[in-house]
Write a protein that holds these residues in place. Structure first.
Motif, PDB file in Angstrom:
ATOM      1  N   LYS A  17       0.872  -1.158  -0.199  1.00 60.62           N
ATOM      2  CA  LYS A  17       0.076   0.024  -0.077  1.00 60.62           C
ATOM      3  C   LYS A  17       0.789   1.215   0.013  1.00 60.62           C
ATOM      4  O   LYS A  17       2.266   1.344   0.408  1.00 60.62           O
ATOM      5  CB  LYS A  17      -0.916  -0.121   1.040  1.00 60.62           C
ATOM      6  CG  LYS A  17      -1.799  -1.122   1.201  1.00 60.62           C
ATOM      7  CD  LYS A  17      -2.975  -1.154   2.408  1.00 60.62           C
ATOM      8  CE  LYS A  17      -3.781  -2.166   2.314  1.00 60.62           C
ATOM      9  NZ  LYS A  17      -4.709  -2.113   3.611  1.00 60.62           N
ATOM     10  N   SER A  19       2.262   5.093  -1.901  1.00 60.20           N
ATOM     11  CA  SER A  19       2.823   5.374  -3.352  1.00 60.20           C
ATOM     12  C   SER A  19       4.326   5.435  -3.573  1.00 60.20           C
ATOM     13  O   SER A  19       4.661   5.614  -4.831  1.00 60.20           O
ATOM     14  CB  SER A  19       2.416   7.094  -3.495  1.00 60.20           C
ATOM     15  OG  SER A  19       1.025   7.077  -3.305  1.00 60.20           O
ATOM     16  N   HIS A  21       7.767   2.758  -2.960  1.00 62.12           N
ATOM     17  CA  HIS A  21       7.941   1.240  -2.589  1.00 62.12           C
ATOM     18  C   HIS A  21       9.344   1.017  -2.636  1.00 62.12           C
ATOM     19  O   HIS A  21       9.982   0.769  -3.705  1.00 62.12           O
ATOM     20  CB  HIS A  21       7.075   0.246  -3.318  1.00 62.12           C
ATOM     21  CG  HIS A  21       5.825   1.095  -3.687  1.00 62.12           C
ATOM     22  ND1 HIS A  21       5.001   0.809  -2.727  1.00 62.12           N
ATOM     23  CD2 HIS A  21       5.098   1.637  -4.613  1.00 62.12           C
ATOM     24  CE1 HIS A  21       3.724   1.443  -3.017  1.00 62.12           C
ATOM     25  NE2 HIS A  21       3.713   1.807  -4.096  1.00 62.12           N
ATOM     26  N   CYS A 101     -10.821  -0.820  -8.691  1.00 65.84           N
ATOM     27  CA  CYS A 101      -9.824  -0.454  -7.823  1.00 65.84           C
ATOM     28  C   CYS A 101      -9.462   1.139  -7.680  1.00 65.84           C
ATOM     29  O   CYS A 101      -9.276   1.562  -8.852  1.00 65.84           O
ATOM     30  CB  CYS A 101      -8.624  -1.118  -7.869  1.00 65.84           C
ATOM     31  SG  CYS A 101      -8.647  -2.882  -7.580  1.00 65.84           S
ATOM     32  N   ASP A 103      -7.302   2.265  -5.228  1.00 66.74           N
ATOM     33  CA  ASP A 103      -6.136   2.390  -4.482  1.00 66.74           C
ATOM     34  C   ASP A 103      -5.171   3.372  -4.899  1.00 66.74           C
ATOM     35  O   ASP A 103      -5.042   3.609  -6.291  1.00 66.74           O
ATOM     36  CB  ASP A 103      -5.622   1.018  -4.322  1.00 66.74           C
ATOM     37  CG  ASP A 103      -6.524   0.236  -3.770  1.00 66.74           C
ATOM     38  OD1 ASP A 103      -6.481  -0.501  -2.689  1.00 66.74           O
ATOM     39  OD2 ASP A 103      -7.710  -0.141  -4.477  1.00 66.74           O
ATOM     40  N   GLY A 107      -2.376   0.470  -6.988  1.00 67.82           N
ATOM     41  CA  GLY A 107      -2.703  -0.458  -5.800  1.00 67.82           C
ATOM     42  C   GLY A 107      -3.870  -1.207  -5.977  1.00 67.82           C
ATOM     43  O   GLY A 107      -4.582  -0.740  -6.712  1.00 67.82           O
ATOM     44  N   ALA A 109      -4.972  -3.567  -3.198  1.00 69.06           N
ATOM     45  CA  ALA A 109      -5.547  -4.144  -1.862  1.00 69.06           C
ATOM     46  C   ALA A 109      -6.935  -4.367  -1.906  1.00 69.06           C
ATOM     47  O   ALA A 109      -7.421  -5.411  -1.192  1.00 69.06           O
ATOM     48  CB  ALA A 109      -4.757  -3.501  -0.876  1.00 69.06           C
ATOM     49  N   SER A 110      -7.490  -3.328  -2.203  1.00 71.28           N
ATOM     50  CA  SER A 110      -9.067  -3.424  -2.097  1.00 71.28           C
ATOM     51  C   SER A 110      -9.605  -4.278  -2.845  1.00 71.28           C
ATOM     52  O   SER A 110     -10.789  -4.882  -2.487  1.00 71.28           O
ATOM     53  CB  SER A 110      -9.735  -2.036  -2.297  1.00 71.28           C
ATOM     54  OG  SER A 110      -9.562  -1.755  -3.881  1.00 71.28           O
ATOM     55  N   GLU A 113      -9.499  -7.309  -0.430  1.00 69.19           N
ATOM     56  CA  GLU A 113      -9.969  -7.208   1.038  1.00 69.19           C
ATOM     57  C   GLU A 113     -11.483  -6.569   1.119  1.00 69.19           C
ATOM     58  O   GLU A 113     -11.934  -6.782   2.143  1.00 69.19           O
ATOM     59  CB  GLU A 113      -9.045  -5.947   1.577  1.00 69.19           C
ATOM     60  CG  GLU A 113      -7.515  -6.221   1.652  1.00 69.19           C
ATOM     61  CD  GLU A 113      -6.897  -5.217   2.253  1.00 69.19           C
ATOM     62  OE1 GLU A 113      -7.283  -4.154   2.671  1.00 69.19           O
ATOM     63  OE2 GLU A 113      -5.548  -5.507   2.612  1.00 69.19           O
ATOM     64  N   LYS A 163      -1.331  -9.400  -3.694  1.00 70.27           N
ATOM     65  CA  LYS A 163      -1.518  -7.869  -4.025  1.00 70.27           C
ATOM     66  C   LYS A 163      -0.758  -7.429  -4.933  1.00 70.27           C
ATOM     67  O   LYS A 163      -1.032  -6.441  -5.702  1.00 70.27           O
ATOM     68  CB  LYS A 163      -1.202  -6.915  -2.723  1.00 70.27           C
ATOM     69  CG  LYS A 163      -2.179  -7.229  -1.587  1.00 70.27           C
ATOM     70  CD  LYS A 163      -1.932  -6.323  -0.408  1.00 70.27           C
ATOM     71  CE  LYS A 163      -2.949  -6.551   0.903  1.00 70.27           C
ATOM     72  NZ  LYS A 163      -2.809  -8.008   1.342  1.00 70.27           N
TER      73      LYS A 163
END
Length: 283
Positions: A17, A19, A21, A101, A103, A107, A109-110, A113, A163
């Motif tokens: 998660k 912006s 990494h 998404c 995110d 991303g 993850a949603s 999840e 993810k």
């Protein structure tokens, strides 16, 4: 035709998660035997969007590998997410993931999840883990040879690819018109091509012993590069798993790209190519 690539790259990916990494590393090498080199991010750390922007800005015959699953399993059950109303082809599924998404930084993850939670294993509260484990055909083939294969439905643990893979599908949707994505697209005579890679396969080809797939020192890195026909690397500020994986895999792609066998695995057929894709290096 396979010798047409002028540069080779690998992006060690992240589904984290946020912006920026530290888990993303991008390495590139030219044709020949010059050592691969890291591309510095336009900031303290790469963003996923930054990698997309970098790739879209390249205008040569570049082959790039990404270490995430390009799509979930399909052949085994006839659906990416059985019981849910989702597309049945890879490109349409990438568009769907991107659409649902919101995110940050591509991303996803949603997706795991919230949007399709019941398909993913997050821990003991979800019941029996084996009920969630399904693989693509290339993963089953790799599993039979290496004894281990990841699945995008396993969302627990530091090594899970869930993810990262769904975030990667958002990336592929963004790249789809500017980059040929093998094997969903036929291999073009010119231009940029993206393939799915598994860095452990590259490590084995570089002579890294089973059970020790991560290299964290200069000597180990140079030995791996030498096994792949590369000159020694320029010293790094830090020897992280992400950096060495990207460097070794870029050299590995250069070493294999001219071999037609890797572009036409025996088990890869039209239906698999359209729905599940393939991991480059699995034959």
């Amino acid at each position: 035709m396979m010798q047409r690539f002028t540069r080779f790259a690998c992006a060690d990916w992240s589904g984290a998660k946020g912006s920026r990494h530290p888990g993303i590393a991008l390495a590139v090498c030219d044709a020949g035997n010059a050592p691969p080199r890291l591309i510095s991010p336009p900031g303290k750390a790469w963003s996923r969007q930054g990698v997309a922007d970098w790739l879209l800005a390249q205008d040569d015959d570049l082959l790039i590998g990404f270490d995430f699953s390009f799509v979930p399993p399909f052949m085994e059950r006839g659906s990416y997410l059985p019981g849910d109303d989702v597309p049945t082809s890879a490109r349409a599924f990438w568009a769907y993931v991107d659409h649902v998404c919101d995110d940050a930084d591509l991303g996803a993850a949603s997706f795991l999840e919230q949007h399709h939670r019941r398909h993913f294993y997050f821990g003991a509260a979800d019941g029996t883990k084996s009920d969630y484990l399904f693989w693509r055909q290339c993963e089953l083939l790799n599993k039979s040879s290496s004894g281990k294969a990841s699945t995008v439905y396993d969302a627990i643990g530091a090594s899970q690819v869930a993810k990262a893979s769904f975030a990667g599908m958002r990336l592929l949707h963004q790249l789809r018109d500017a980059v040929s994505i093998w094997p969903f697209d036929p291999l073009p005579k010119r231009g940029k091509v993206a393939v799915e890679i598994y860095t452990t396969i590259a490590a084995r080809a570089a002579g890294v012993a089973k059970g020790r797939s991560k290299i964290r020192d200069a000597i180990g890195l140079d030995l791996a590069l030498q096994a792949l026909g590369s000159k020694p690397h320029m010293p790094l500020n830090r020897y992280t798993d992400h950096a060495t994986d990207a460097l070794i895999t870029a050299a590995w792609l250069r070493n294999l790209a001219g071999n037609p066998q890797f572009w036409a695995p025996d088990a890869l057929n039209f239906e698999i190519a359209a729905t599940e894709g393939w991991t480059f290096g699995v034959i």
